[in-house]
Design an enzyme around this catalytic site. Sequence first.
Site, PDB file in Angstrom:
ATOM      1  N   TYR A 169       6.641   1.154   2.968  1.00 52.13           N
ATOM      2  CA  TYR A 169       6.005   0.824   1.631  1.00 52.13           C
ATOM      3  C   TYR A 169       6.803   0.253   0.709  1.00 52.13           C
ATOM      4  CZ  TYR A 169       4.897   2.559  -3.036  1.00 52.13           C
ATOM      5  OH  TYR A 169       4.751   2.860  -4.421  1.00 52.13           O
TER       6      TYR A 169
ATOM      7  N   SER B  15       6.382  -1.400  -7.368  1.00 58.93           N
ATOM      8  CA  SER B  15       7.092  -0.115  -7.505  1.00 58.93           C
ATOM      9  C   SER B  15       8.462  -0.692  -7.728  1.00 58.93           C
ATOM     10  CB  SER B  15       6.923   0.682  -6.221  1.00 58.93           C
ATOM     11  OG  SER B  15       7.979   1.642  -6.451  1.00 58.93           O
TER      12      SER B  15
END
Length: 258
Positions: free
Chosen positions: A152, A139
């Site tokens: 995360y 990401s």
Amino acid sequence: MNQYALITGASKGIGKAMAKSLARSGYHLLLIARSADELQQLAQSITEQYQVNVHYLPIDLSANTAALEIADWCNTQTSALSILVNNAGYGLWGNFQELSLREQLNMLRLNIDAVIELTHHLLPVLKKQKQAYILNVSSTAAYQAVPTLALYAASKSFILSYSRALRYELKDSPVAVSCLCPGPTATGFSSRAGMDALAELAEKFNMSAEKVAETGLKGMFKKKAEIIPGFLNKLSVVGTGLLPKSLIERITAGLYRQ
């Protein structure tokens, strides 16, 4: 073509789009996700449309023995595995101390441990091919700390660093390793992370899962180290590298504040 691709998190979003794209190119598929019904529907649709072999295994990748079970299952299906896409993962939104520790550790189990274990189990098969690819999905959150998405973002930073190191270790082998780092994508991530309050904001910047998958696979086949879909996402990553970390953290904290 008699080559197979294994995709985790294949029942929806980027994984589903990649499955269809690879089938369109003639790859047979091994699909992994938790939902048996969604996998069955996807397998039937792809088989009918593209006339390739599609096998699927419904399993929770965060389970302790899941990676080994998947590897054993894969080896019973084919010896011609040439693509591994580690796509399964999710996020949790909230302050670290206020989120369930069990749920956060389960997220890390899926985002990190499952990737490591599955890759380790399947590398011997991939190295036997004339050319093989590993595509790890990270990401743009990998490029900075993100308050309220602390673990995360940290897990995605791990995947990016790990991918680059593994890529170097395998540079003289038939296996090319790439890392896909998408920004906001229409995959249901916000809902899964408990970020419904930010859904309207996310929609303004979301790329389609199909576009992200197309960019990711194209970069994978070109053996790129890092693949960042979208001009704005590339620009944000460049900016992250130029600005002070403390400023970036204030900006991201403002974007993802509760």
